[in-house]
Motif scaffolding. Structure first.
Motif, PDB file in Angstrom:
ATOM      1  N   ALA A  59      55.507  64.593  11.410  1.00 41.54           N
ATOM      2  CA  ALA A  59      55.936  65.993  11.541  1.00 41.54           C
ATOM      3  C   ALA A  59      57.285  66.191  10.848  1.00 41.54           C
ATOM      4  O   ALA A  59      58.280  65.564  11.211  1.00 41.54           O
ATOM      5  N   ASP A  60      57.324  67.074   9.857  1.00 34.06           N
ATOM      6  CA  ASP A  60      58.515  67.190   9.008  1.00 34.06           C
ATOM      7  C   ASP A  60      59.737  67.757   9.709  1.00 34.06           C
ATOM      8  O   ASP A  60      60.869  67.414   9.363  1.00 34.06           O
ATOM      9  N   LEU A  61      59.551  68.654  10.672  1.00 36.16           N
ATOM     10  CA  LEU A  61      60.705  69.296  11.302  1.00 36.16           C
ATOM     11  C   LEU A  61      61.355  68.437  12.377  1.00 36.16           C
ATOM     12  O   LEU A  61      62.504  68.685  12.754  1.00 36.16           O
ATOM     13  N   VAL A  62      60.640  67.433  12.864  1.00 34.94           N
ATOM     14  CA  VAL A  62      61.155  66.682  14.016  1.00 34.94           C
ATOM     15  C   VAL A  62      62.341  65.786  13.665  1.00 34.94           C
ATOM     16  O   VAL A  62      63.340  65.777  14.403  1.00 34.94           O
ATOM     17  N   PRO A  63      62.323  65.001  12.577  1.00 31.97           N
ATOM     18  CA  PRO A  63      63.518  64.192  12.283  1.00 31.97           C
ATOM     19  C   PRO A  63      64.810  65.007  12.148  1.00 31.97           C
ATOM     20  O   PRO A  63      65.843  64.621  12.733  1.00 31.97           O
ATOM     21  N   PRO A  64      64.819  66.155  11.417  1.00 31.06           N
ATOM     22  CA  PRO A  64      66.053  66.944  11.393  1.00 31.06           C
ATOM     23  C   PRO A  64      66.485  67.420  12.774  1.00 31.06           C
ATOM     24  O   PRO A  64      67.681  67.408  13.096  1.00 31.06           O
ATOM     25  N   LEU A  65      65.522  67.815  13.590  1.00 29.74           N
ATOM     26  CA  LEU A  65      65.862  68.269  14.947  1.00 29.74           C
ATOM     27  C   LEU A  65      66.401  67.113  15.785  1.00 29.74           C
ATOM     28  O   LEU A  65      67.336  67.295  16.577  1.00 29.74           O
ATOM     29  N   LEU A  66      65.842  65.923  15.620  1.00 27.55           N
ATOM     30  CA  LEU A  66      66.383  64.754  16.314  1.00 27.55           C
ATOM     31  C   LEU A  66      67.819  64.479  15.881  1.00 27.55           C
ATOM     32  O   LEU A  66      68.677  64.148  16.710  1.00 27.55           O
ATOM     33  N   SER A  67      68.095  64.628  14.598  1.00 29.34           N
ATOM     34  CA  SER A  67      69.450  64.367  14.104  1.00 29.34           C
ATOM     35  C   SER A  67      70.443  65.413  14.599  1.00 29.34           C
ATOM     36  O   SER A  67      71.657  65.175  14.588  1.00 29.34           O
ATOM     37  N   LEU A  68      69.944  66.566  15.043  1.00 26.90           N
ATOM     38  CA  LEU A  68      70.796  67.634  15.568  1.00 26.90           C
ATOM     39  C   LEU A  68      70.957  67.564  17.087  1.00 26.90           C
ATOM     40  O   LEU A  68      71.596  68.431  17.683  1.00 26.90           O
ATOM     41  N   ASN A  69      70.374  66.540  17.724  1.00 23.61           N
ATOM     42  CA  ASN A  69      70.392  66.435  19.196  1.00 23.61           C
ATOM     43  C   ASN A  69      69.682  67.612  19.855  1.00 23.61           C
ATOM     44  O   ASN A  69      70.148  68.162  20.858  1.00 23.61           O
ATOM     45  N   ALA A  70      68.538  67.984  19.317  1.00 30.95           N
ATOM     46  CA  ALA A  70      67.815  69.147  19.829  1.00 30.95           C
ATOM     47  C   ALA A  70      67.202  68.871  21.195  1.00 30.95           C
ATOM     48  O   ALA A  70      66.919  67.721  21.568  1.00 30.95           O
ATOM     49  N   GLU A  71      67.008  69.962  21.921  1.00 33.15           N
ATOM     50  CA  GLU A  71      66.343  69.933  23.218  1.00 33.15           C
ATOM     51  C   GLU A  71      65.174  70.910  23.202  1.00 33.15           C
ATOM     52  O   GLU A  71      65.203  71.920  22.498  1.00 33.15           O
ATOM     53  N   VAL A  72      64.167  70.607  24.012  1.00 33.01           N
ATOM     54  CA  VAL A  72      62.973  71.437  24.115  1.00 33.01           C
ATOM     55  C   VAL A  72      62.936  72.064  25.501  1.00 33.01           C
ATOM     56  O   VAL A  72      63.114  71.373  26.510  1.00 33.01           O
ATOM     57  N   THR A  73      62.716  73.377  25.561  1.00 28.14           N
ATOM     58  CA  THR A  73      62.570  74.071  26.832  1.00 28.14           C
ATOM     59  C   THR A  73      61.095  74.231  27.153  1.00 28.14           C
ATOM     60  O   THR A  73      60.324  74.755  26.342  1.00 28.14           O
ATOM     61  N   LEU A  74      60.709  73.756  28.340  1.00 30.97           N
ATOM     62  CA  LEU A  74      59.327  73.831  28.809  1.00 30.97           C
ATOM     63  C   LEU A  74      59.267  74.790  29.980  1.00 30.97           C
ATOM     64  O   LEU A  74      60.069  74.684  30.922  1.00 30.97           O
ATOM     65  N   THR A  75      58.314  75.718  29.949  1.00 36.92           N
ATOM     66  CA  THR A  75      58.226  76.762  30.973  1.00 36.92           C
ATOM     67  C   THR A  75      56.844  76.765  31.608  1.00 36.92           C
ATOM     68  O   THR A  75      55.827  76.643  30.913  1.00 36.92           O
ATOM     69  N   SER A  76      56.831  76.907  32.942  1.00 40.58           N
ATOM     70  CA  SER A  76      55.590  76.999  33.704  1.00 40.58           C
ATOM     71  C   SER A  76      55.786  77.998  34.830  1.00 40.58           C
ATOM     72  O   SER A  76      56.840  78.654  34.922  1.00 40.58           O
ATOM     73  N   THR A  77      54.825  78.115  35.695  1.00 41.08           N
ATOM     74  CA  THR A  77      54.972  79.009  36.856  1.00 41.08           C
ATOM     75  C   THR A  77      56.061  78.498  37.789  1.00 41.08           C
ATOM     76  O   THR A  77      56.562  79.256  38.630  1.00 41.08           O
ATOM     77  N   ARG A  78      56.450  77.235  37.656  1.00 47.78           N
ATOM     78  CA  ARG A  78      57.492  76.658  38.507  1.00 47.78           C
ATOM     79  C   ARG A  78      58.891  76.945  37.987  1.00 47.78           C
ATOM     80  O   ARG A  78      59.879  76.645  38.646  1.00 47.78           O
ATOM     81  N   GLY A  79      58.996  77.484  36.775  1.00 44.60           N
ATOM     82  CA  GLY A  79      60.291  77.728  36.156  1.00 44.60           C
ATOM     83  C   GLY A  79      60.396  76.999  34.834  1.00 44.60           C
ATOM     84  O   GLY A  79      59.383  76.606  34.254  1.00 44.60           O
ATOM     85  N   SER A  80      61.622  76.796  34.377  1.00 52.15           N
ATOM     86  CA  SER A  80      61.860  76.144  33.092  1.00 52.15           C
ATOM     87  C   SER A  80      62.650  74.862  33.281  1.00 52.15           C
ATOM     88  O   SER A  80      63.462  74.740  34.198  1.00 52.15           O
TER      89      SER A  80
END
Length: 287
Positions: free
Chosen positions: A122-143
């Protein structure tokens, strides 16, 4: 041929997470569809329900506030290329977007979709890893928020629960003394799957490296950080010998395979070459 499935068209995020909660593993979220539709056609995916997120407001856009850059999950690759904020706060991501597939795919493919597909290439993932990126996951329980470096648990496996959606990706605005870059090695310039993807982010202060991030794609079961290589750079003056040692460590950390695009030995050698080249470029840019 496509299999039979129900199509759900939620109008709000609340409707989407409720529907996903009810369907669980039987549902597949659809954003850009550039991976999902191919997997449906090849029958690698056979869901009972497809959830089209195209009508859910608030999932597409780029903002910079409070020292963080935030992307909505449905932000497209073309959106990245058109954004002055991404050019300023994520130049490596722009470089990856520039060589991402072709123009028609870039207009549709989303950042969250590239993360969710779980491909080691996946081409976008290495740059995002180098930026210390975080992923927000949302469900009925919240984020909840998961560091991207902890998101993947194995090949095509991740930390997202069946009832969760990726709703945002964010990272801290890089400091002024930081240089980030990305290089994609492929068999041709356009519409090519990555042979090696390398992203580097280097921070230098008073002649020493104060921050090093080296992220690799297509050389392990998951996109990865070369942490041993990073540790060899941080706190050090980046001499040619130090850079060469870190590049060698990065090559030793990965576990590439042979496939139709390249041998594992070639990939490993190119990791060493590209890491050294990109770190040297960073040093030259800041001196």
């Amino acid at each position: 041929m496509y299999g039979e499935f129900d199509l759900t068209l939620p109008q709000t995020l609340q409707e989407a997470v409720k529907a996903l909660n009810a369907a669980g593993k039987d549902a597949v979220p659809l954003a850009g569809g550039t991976n999902v539709l191919i997997d449906l056609r090849s029958q690698r995916l056979a869901p009972k329900q497809i959830m089209d997120l195209g009508r859910v407001p608030g999932l597409r856009g780029i903002s910079v506030a409070g020292g963080r850059v935030t992307l909505g999950a449905r932000t497209t690759v073309s959106d990245l290329l058109a954004s002055p904020d991404i050019a300023r706060c994520g130049p490596a991501l722009v470089q990856a977007a520039t060589v991402f597939a072709g123009q028609m795919v870039r207009n549709t493919a989303t950042v969250a979709g590239n993360i969710a597909c779980g491909s080691p290439a996946a081409d976008l993932v290495p740059p995002l890893l180098s930026l210390n990126a975080e992923v927000t996951l949302t469900s009925t329980r919240g984020s909840r928020t998961v560091a991207l470096c902890d998101y993947y648990t194995g090949y095509k496996a991740d930390a997202r629960a069946p009832d969760e959606l990726i709703t945002a990706i964010s990272w801290p605005v890089p400091e002024a003394n930081t240089f980030g870059t990305f290089y994609k090695l492929a068999r041709r310039k356009g519409d090519a799957i990555t042979v090696n993807g390398v992203a580097v982010s280097i921070g230098i202060s008073d002649g020493r490296c104060v921050r090093a991030r080296i992220a690799l794609g297509s050389v392990a079961p998951i996109p990865m950080r070369a942490r041993k290589a990073e540790s060899l750079l941080e706190g050090q003056v980046l001499t040619p010998e130090r850079i060469a040692a870190a590049a060698k460590a990065a090559a030793e950390e990965c576990s590439p395979i042979d496939d139709v695009r390249a041998t594992g030995a070639y990939r490993r050698r190119m990791v060493e070459v590209l890491v050294a080249r990109l770190v040297e470029n960073a040093v030259q840019a800041m001196t």
